[in-house]
Design a protein around this motif. Structure first.
Motif, PDB file in Angstrom:
ATOM      1  N   SER A   6       0.819  -1.221   0.000  1.00 30.59           N
ATOM      2  CA  SER A   6       0.000   0.000   0.000  1.00 30.59           C
ATOM      3  C   SER A   6       0.847   1.263   0.000  1.00 30.59           C
ATOM      4  O   SER A   6       0.390   2.308  -0.468  1.00 30.59           O
ATOM      5  CB  SER A   6      -0.965   0.005   1.187  1.00 30.59           C
ATOM      6  N   SER A   7       2.074   1.185   0.485  1.00 34.58           N
ATOM      7  CA  SER A   7       2.927   2.372   0.503  1.00 34.58           C
ATOM      8  C   SER A   7       3.870   2.440  -0.696  1.00 34.58           C
ATOM      9  O   SER A   7       4.656   3.379  -0.799  1.00 34.58           O
ATOM     10  CB  SER A   7       3.724   2.423   1.807  1.00 34.58           C
ATOM     11  N   ALA A   8       3.776   1.483  -1.600  1.00 36.96           N
ATOM     12  CA  ALA A   8       4.645   1.484  -2.783  1.00 36.96           C
ATOM     13  C   ALA A   8       4.325   2.695  -3.656  1.00 36.96           C
ATOM     14  O   ALA A   8       3.165   3.116  -3.752  1.00 36.96           O
ATOM     15  CB  ALA A   8       4.457   0.202  -3.583  1.00 36.96           C
ATOM     16  N   ALA A  57       2.536  -1.772 -10.370  1.00 32.36           N
ATOM     17  CA  ALA A  57       3.808  -2.345 -10.819  1.00 32.36           C
ATOM     18  C   ALA A  57       4.358  -3.303  -9.763  1.00 32.36           C
ATOM     19  O   ALA A  57       4.864  -4.379 -10.087  1.00 32.36           O
ATOM     20  CB  ALA A  57       4.820  -1.243 -11.114  1.00 32.36           C
ATOM     21  N   TYR A  58       4.245  -2.924  -8.503  1.00 33.14           N
ATOM     22  CA  TYR A  58       4.734  -3.755  -7.403  1.00 33.14           C
ATOM     23  C   TYR A  58       3.988  -5.093  -7.371  1.00 33.14           C
ATOM     24  O   TYR A  58       4.592  -6.163  -7.261  1.00 33.14           O
ATOM     25  CB  TYR A  58       4.524  -3.001  -6.085  1.00 33.14           C
ATOM     26  N   VAL A  59       2.667  -5.052  -7.523  1.00 31.95           N
ATOM     27  CA  VAL A  59       1.864  -6.269  -7.448  1.00 31.95           C
ATOM     28  C   VAL A  59       2.092  -7.149  -8.675  1.00 31.95           C
ATOM     29  O   VAL A  59       2.193  -8.379  -8.548  1.00 31.95           O
ATOM     30  CB  VAL A  59       0.366  -5.929  -7.280  1.00 31.95           C
ATOM     31  N   TYR A  60       2.214  -6.554  -9.865  1.00 33.53           N
ATOM     32  CA  TYR A  60       2.473  -7.380 -11.050  1.00 33.53           C
ATOM     33  C   TYR A  60       3.871  -7.985 -11.003  1.00 33.53           C
ATOM     34  O   TYR A  60       4.095  -9.076 -11.526  1.00 33.53           O
ATOM     35  CB  TYR A  60       2.221  -6.607 -12.344  1.00 33.53           C
ATOM     36  N   SER A  91       1.442   1.455 -17.802  1.00 32.67           N
ATOM     37  CA  SER A  91       2.212   2.404 -18.600  1.00 32.67           C
ATOM     38  C   SER A  91       3.611   1.832 -18.840  1.00 32.67           C
ATOM     39  O   SER A  91       3.997   0.832 -18.228  1.00 32.67           O
ATOM     40  CB  SER A  91       2.319   3.741 -17.863  1.00 32.67           C
ATOM     41  N   GLU A  92       4.373   2.469 -19.710  1.00 29.27           N
ATOM     42  CA  GLU A  92       5.750   2.000 -19.941  1.00 29.27           C
ATOM     43  C   GLU A  92       6.554   2.049 -18.656  1.00 29.27           C
ATOM     44  O   GLU A  92       7.316   1.137 -18.357  1.00 29.27           O
ATOM     45  CB  GLU A  92       6.424   2.841 -21.024  1.00 29.27           C
ATOM     46  N   LYS A  93       6.369   3.117 -17.893  1.00 28.27           N
ATOM     47  CA  LYS A  93       7.101   3.267 -16.632  1.00 28.27           C
ATOM     48  C   LYS A  93       6.697   2.169 -15.641  1.00 28.27           C
ATOM     49  O   LYS A  93       7.555   1.564 -15.001  1.00 28.27           O
ATOM     50  CB  LYS A  93       6.825   4.646 -16.035  1.00 28.27           C
ATOM     51  N   GLN A  94       5.396   1.901 -15.523  1.00 30.14           N
ATOM     52  CA  GLN A  94       4.931   0.856 -14.613  1.00 30.14           C
ATOM     53  C   GLN A  94       5.434  -0.517 -15.058  1.00 30.14           C
ATOM     54  O   GLN A  94       5.825  -1.336 -14.220  1.00 30.14           O
ATOM     55  CB  GLN A  94       3.398   0.849 -14.559  1.00 30.14           C
ATOM     56  N   THR A  95       5.412  -0.758 -16.360  1.00 33.62           N
ATOM     57  CA  THR A  95       5.908  -2.033 -16.885  1.00 33.62           C
ATOM     58  C   THR A  95       7.389  -2.188 -16.560  1.00 33.62           C
ATOM     59  O   THR A  95       7.831  -3.257 -16.133  1.00 33.62           O
ATOM     60  CB  THR A  95       5.675  -2.113 -18.408  1.00 33.62           C
ATOM     61  N   PRO A 151      12.983   1.898 -18.757  1.00 30.44           N
ATOM     62  CA  PRO A 151      11.898   2.133 -19.718  1.00 30.44           C
ATOM     63  C   PRO A 151      12.338   1.936 -21.177  1.00 30.44           C
ATOM     64  O   PRO A 151      11.548   1.480 -22.007  1.00 30.44           O
ATOM     65  CB  PRO A 151      11.478   3.579 -19.462  1.00 30.44           C
ATOM     66  N   GLY A 152      13.566   2.244 -21.492  1.00 27.61           N
ATOM     67  CA  GLY A 152      14.062   2.038 -22.851  1.00 27.61           C
ATOM     68  C   GLY A 152      14.060   0.566 -23.241  1.00 27.61           C
ATOM     69  O   GLY A 152      13.819   0.216 -24.404  1.00 27.61           O
ATOM     70  N   THR A 153      14.322  -0.302 -22.281  1.00 32.48           N
ATOM     71  CA  THR A 153      14.288  -1.736 -22.537  1.00 32.48           C
ATOM     72  C   THR A 153      12.866  -2.186 -22.834  1.00 32.48           C
ATOM     73  O   THR A 153      12.640  -3.022 -23.714  1.00 32.48           O
ATOM     74  CB  THR A 153      14.869  -2.512 -21.328  1.00 32.48           C
ATOM     75  N   VAL A 154      11.904  -1.612 -22.116  1.00 26.53           N
ATOM     76  CA  VAL A 154      10.501  -1.930 -22.383  1.00 26.53           C
ATOM     77  C   VAL A 154      10.159  -1.545 -23.819  1.00 26.53           C
ATOM     78  O   VAL A 154       9.544  -2.320 -24.559  1.00 26.53           O
ATOM     79  CB  VAL A 154       9.566  -1.205 -21.383  1.00 26.53           C
ATOM     80  N   LYS A 155      10.578  -0.356 -24.239  1.00 20.82           N
ATOM     81  CA  LYS A 155      10.272   0.103 -25.599  1.00 20.82           C
ATOM     82  C   LYS A 155      10.908  -0.798 -26.650  1.00 20.82           C
ATOM     83  O   LYS A 155      10.263  -1.165 -27.634  1.00 20.82           O
ATOM     84  CB  LYS A 155      10.759   1.546 -25.790  1.00 20.82           C
TER      85      LYS A 155
END
Length: 176
Positions: A53-55, A60-63, A136-140, A148-152
Motif C-alpha cells: 500500500s505504501s509502494a 507495478a509492485y503487485v504485477y 504504462s511504460e514506466k509501470q511495466t 523504460p528504454g528496454t521496455v520500448k
C-alpha cells in the motif's frame, strides 16, 4: 491487520482479481493455474500489505509479485512434468460445445495464445503487462525491474514478431 487496512486490502482484491487472473493467463498459465497464481499473489500482498500500500507504484509492485509467483511455480519439477501433459491436450482435437461464435472465440484465443507462446519470455512479459494489463511504460519497467528504454525495445521487437505471426495472420485473413 488493522480494520482500515483490512478494508483497503479487501477493496484492492475485489478490484484487481480479474486483471491478475487475465494477466496470468496471457503470461502462459492455464485458467485454473492463473487463479492459483492470482490468489498466491494476493496472499503475499496481504502479508506485506504495508509495503504494497505504501509502494510508489502499487500496480507495478503487485504485477512484479505475480511474475515472481509464476517464476516460482515454473521452477518446480511438477511444472516440468505438467508441460508434457499440456502438449498432449493441445494435440487432441477440440470438441465444440457452442455455436459458431463460441468456436470463433476459441479459435481467436488459441491463435493469440500460440502467438504469445512464440515470443521470448521477456518479450511476452512486456506485451502482456503493457497491452493486456494496460500498465504504462514506466509501470511495466518497474514491474519487470528494467529501464523504460528496454521496455520500448522489447515491445518493438515483440510487435514486429507478432505482426508476422502465422497464427494471427490466419485470423486476420478470416476477419477480412
Amino acid at each position: 491487520m488493522e480494520p482500515h487496512n483490512e478494508s483497503a486490502y479487501a477493496d484492492y482484491v475485489e478490484q484487481s482479481w480479474p486483471s491478475l487472473v487475465r494477466a496470468a493467463v496471457f503470461l502462459g498459465a492455464r485458467p485454473d493455474e492463473a487463479e492459483d497464481l492470482a490468489q498466491t499473489t494476493l496472499v503475499r500482498c496481504y502479508t506485506g500489505w504495508d509495503r504494497v500500500s505504501s509502494a510508489d507504484n502499487r500496480d507495478a509492485y503487485v504485477y512484479r509479485m505475480l511474475l515472481n509467483c509464476l517464476r516460482d511455480t515454473r521452477r518446480t519439477r511438477w511444472w516440468k512434468d505438467r508441460q508434457y501433459d499440456d502438449q498432449a491436450a493441445l494435440d487432441r482435437p477440440a470438441t465444440d460445445h457452442g455455436g459458431s461464435d463460441a468456436a470463433e472465440r476459441v479459435a481467436i484465443a488459441d491463435a493469440v495464445h500460440r502467438a504469445l507462446g512464440g515470443l521470448t519470455k521477456p518479450n511476452r512479459d512486456v506485451v502482456v503487462l503493457r497491452y493486456f494489463v494496460q500498465l504504462s511504460e514506466k509501470q511495466t519497467a518497474e514491474a519487470l525491474g528494467v529501464p523504460p528504454g528496454t521496455v520500448k525495445s522489447r515491445l518493438s521487437r515483440a510487435l514486429a514478431h507478432l505482426a508476422a505471426n502465422d497464427h494471427l495472420l490466419d485470423i486476420a485473413g478470416d476477419a477480412k
